[in-house]
Design a protein around this motif. Structure first.
Motif, PDB file in Angstrom:
ATOM      1  N   UNK A   1      12.246 -13.681   3.055  1.00  8.43           N
ATOM      2  CA  UNK A   1      11.126 -13.406   3.948  1.00  8.43           C
ATOM      3  C   UNK A   1      10.457 -12.080   3.579  1.00  8.43           C
ATOM      4  N   UNK A   2       9.206 -11.947   3.996  1.00  4.76           N
ATOM      5  CA  UNK A   2       8.531 -10.668   3.872  1.00  4.76           C
ATOM      6  C   UNK A   2       7.794 -10.373   5.175  1.00  4.76           C
ATOM      7  N   UNK A   3       7.590  -9.112   5.445  1.00  4.19           N
ATOM      8  CA  UNK A   3       6.805  -8.696   6.604  1.00  4.19           C
ATOM      9  C   UNK A   3       5.891  -7.554   6.176  1.00  4.19           C
ATOM     10  N   UNK A   4       4.607  -7.689   6.472  1.00  2.00           N
ATOM     11  CA  UNK A   4       3.642  -6.640   6.123  1.00  2.00           C
ATOM     12  C   UNK A   4       3.725  -5.543   7.174  1.00  2.00           C
ATOM     13  N   UNK A   5       4.057  -4.348   6.737  1.00  2.00           N
ATOM     14  CA  UNK A   5       4.116  -3.201   7.646  1.00  2.00           C
ATOM     15  C   UNK A   5       2.810  -2.421   7.596  1.00  2.00           C
ATOM     16  N   UNK A   6       2.257  -2.273   6.386  1.00  2.00           N
ATOM     17  CA  UNK A   6       0.946  -1.645   6.225  1.00  2.00           C
ATOM     18  C   UNK A   6       0.202  -2.365   5.113  1.00  2.00           C
ATOM     19  N   UNK A   7      -1.019  -2.830   5.358  1.00  2.00           N
ATOM     20  CA  UNK A   7      -1.759  -3.563   4.318  1.00  2.00           C
ATOM     21  C   UNK A   7      -1.957  -2.756   3.034  1.00  2.00           C
ATOM     22  N   UNK A   8      -2.394  -1.515   3.165  1.00  2.00           N
ATOM     23  CA  UNK A   8      -2.563  -0.664   1.999  1.00  2.00           C
ATOM     24  C   UNK A   8      -3.543  -1.217   0.975  1.00  2.00           C
ATOM     25  N   UNK A   9      -3.402  -0.748  -0.261  1.00  3.95           N
ATOM     26  CA  UNK A   9      -4.417  -1.014  -1.283  1.00  3.95           C
ATOM     27  C   UNK A   9      -4.094  -2.196  -2.183  1.00  3.95           C
ATOM     28  N   UNK A  10      -2.929  -2.831  -2.015  1.00  3.44           N
ATOM     29  CA  UNK A  10      -2.544  -3.893  -2.950  1.00  3.44           C
ATOM     30  C   UNK A  10      -2.020  -5.129  -2.222  1.00  3.44           C
ATOM     31  N   UNK A  11      -2.516  -5.383  -1.013  1.00  2.00           N
ATOM     32  CA  UNK A  11      -1.950  -6.453  -0.190  1.00  2.00           C
ATOM     33  C   UNK A  11      -2.130  -7.835  -0.817  1.00  2.00           C
ATOM     34  N   UNK A  12      -3.333  -8.163  -1.215  1.00  5.24           N
ATOM     35  CA  UNK A  12      -3.613  -9.508  -1.707  1.00  5.24           C
ATOM     36  C   UNK A  12      -2.753  -9.858  -2.917  1.00  5.24           C
ATOM     37  N   UNK A  13      -2.713  -8.972  -3.895  1.00  3.69           N
ATOM     38  CA  UNK A  13      -1.937  -9.238  -5.109  1.00  3.69           C
ATOM     39  C   UNK A  13      -0.445  -9.321  -4.806  1.00  3.69           C
ATOM     40  N   UNK A  14       0.019  -8.475  -3.880  1.00  6.57           N
ATOM     41  CA  UNK A  14       1.442  -8.463  -3.527  1.00  6.57           C
ATOM     42  C   UNK A  14       1.853  -9.764  -2.845  1.00  6.57           C
ATOM     43  N   UNK A  15       1.074 -10.206  -1.872  1.00 12.23           N
ATOM     44  CA  UNK A  15       1.409 -11.448  -1.166  1.00 12.23           C
ATOM     45  C   UNK A  15       1.305 -12.660  -2.096  1.00 12.23           C
ATOM     46  N   UNK A  16       0.331 -12.643  -2.979  1.00 15.96           N
ATOM     47  CA  UNK A  16       0.207 -13.731  -3.941  1.00 15.96           C
ATOM     48  C   UNK A  16       1.469 -13.836  -4.785  1.00 15.96           C
ATOM     49  N   UNK A  17       1.984 -12.691  -5.214  1.00 15.53           N
ATOM     50  CA  UNK A  17       3.203 -12.670  -6.021  1.00 15.53           C
ATOM     51  C   UNK A  17       4.397 -13.179  -5.218  1.00 15.53           C
ATOM     52  N   UNK A  18       4.566 -12.674  -4.001  1.00 15.07           N
ATOM     53  CA  UNK A  18       5.719 -13.042  -3.180  1.00 15.07           C
ATOM     54  C   UNK A  18       5.714 -14.524  -2.823  1.00 15.07           C
ATOM     55  N   UNK A  19       4.557 -15.043  -2.481  1.00 14.51           N
ATOM     56  CA  UNK A  19       4.480 -16.427  -2.001  1.00 14.51           C
ATOM     57  C   UNK A  19       4.481 -17.450  -3.137  1.00 14.51           C
ATOM     58  N   UNK A  20       3.693 -17.198  -4.161  1.00 17.05           N
ATOM     59  CA  UNK A  20       3.503 -18.220  -5.186  1.00 17.05           C
ATOM     60  C   UNK A  20       4.525 -18.151  -6.317  1.00 17.05           C
ATOM     61  N   UNK A  21       4.971 -16.987  -6.671  1.00 19.69           N
ATOM     62  CA  UNK A  21       5.962 -16.903  -7.744  1.00 19.69           C
ATOM     63  C   UNK A  21       7.384 -16.987  -7.195  1.00 19.69           C
TER      64      UNK A  21
END
Length: 267
Positions: free
Chosen positions: A237-257
């Motif tokens: 699992x993951x939980x976003x604590x602060x969106x910050x400057x790299x949210x989209x790329x980070x979530x894409x990596x966690x979910x799809x890879x």
């Protein structure tokens, strides 16, 4: 304390009226004099060596001077891959207390740690993900939250069993961590609740409270966003604590890879 309190980052007043003259390279005796130092890194270049240097001193001497200040228990300001930060040795309880005072930070808000290598994360955190995932995200503008290990200073964030860890994608910061040989506590270089800073002059009111200010020039962008903070302490699992400057790329990596899903917090 809720993990949503985690906002990781992610210095020195010179006497007289000659502040404009202090932005100089490291001088031979600067590491010996217990005064605030403003040390300017050489700008990166892709067109050969820098021609117009103020001295023949290279950045390795700035690193050595900064390491000494940290080992002596002082607070320093540093550039990162996102915004300017304040840092001290995470294992030094007195230095940790100082950094809260400098920022006027609520002592119930945690500090993140910064390390130089992926393997260091396993020493100070109870990692729940594959090493490959860590290497995909770090170095980079991401802070990952895990349960802390017993090796981390118990007086750092004593109110929580979790800690945020990052490896900035910044050559100076990585080398600084490596030379210190232990984790650095890292937070943004500003008074708490004020705007993040991307140039050293923007936090000049803090200079008198710090031993060293490392000037890496303008960094970040107009958004002034710190790192993206993601809690990975729950397996799969993951939980976003602060969106910050790299949210989209980070979530894409966690979910799809890695096939991870968002932790809703519901049982």
């Amino acid at each position: 304390m809720s993990l949503f309190g985690f906002l990781a980052a992610g210095l020195i007043k010179f006497g007289g009226s000659h502040n404009s003259a202090v932005a100089r390279r490291l001088e031979p005796d600067m590491c010996k004099v217990p005064k605030t130092k403003l040390l300017r890194l050489l700008p990166p270049t892709s067109n050969g060596p820098v021609v117009h240097q103020e001295t023949h001193t290279d950045d390795s001497e700035i690193l050595s001077c900064t390491v000494k200040a940290l080992k002596d228990g002082h607070i320093v300001a540093v550039p990162t891959d996102t915004i300017y930060g304040l840092t001290c040795l995470a294992q030094n309880t007195e230095a940790v207390k100082k950094i809260y005072g400098v920022k006027e930070r609520n002592r119930q808000k945690p500090l993140a740690i910064c390390v130089g290598e992926i393997q260091d994360i396993f020493q100070y955190c109870k990692v729940t993900v594959k090493e490959e995932l860590l290497r995909d995200l770090l170095p980079g503008p991401v802070t990952l939250v895990f349960e802390r290990s017993e090796e981390l200073n118990t007086n750092l964030n004593p109110f929580t069993s979790f800690v945020g860890v990052r490896i900035p994608d910044h050559a100076f910061m990585r080398r600084l961590c490596q030379m210190c040989g232990e984790p650095l506590a890292l937070t943004s270089a500003n008074i708490s609740s004020q705007t993040s800073t991307v140039e050293v002059h923007e936090f000049q009111e803090l200079w008198s409270k710090l031993a060293v200010v490392v000037d890496g020039g303008p960094i970040g962008d107009e958004t002034r966003q710190g790192s993206t903070v993601i809690d990975l302490s729950v397996l799969g699992k993951y939980r976003v604590i602060r969106p910050g400057c790299a949210l989209s790329a980070t979530l894409d990596m966690l979910e799809h890879k890695y096939g991870m899903s968002e932790d809703s917090g519901e049982e």
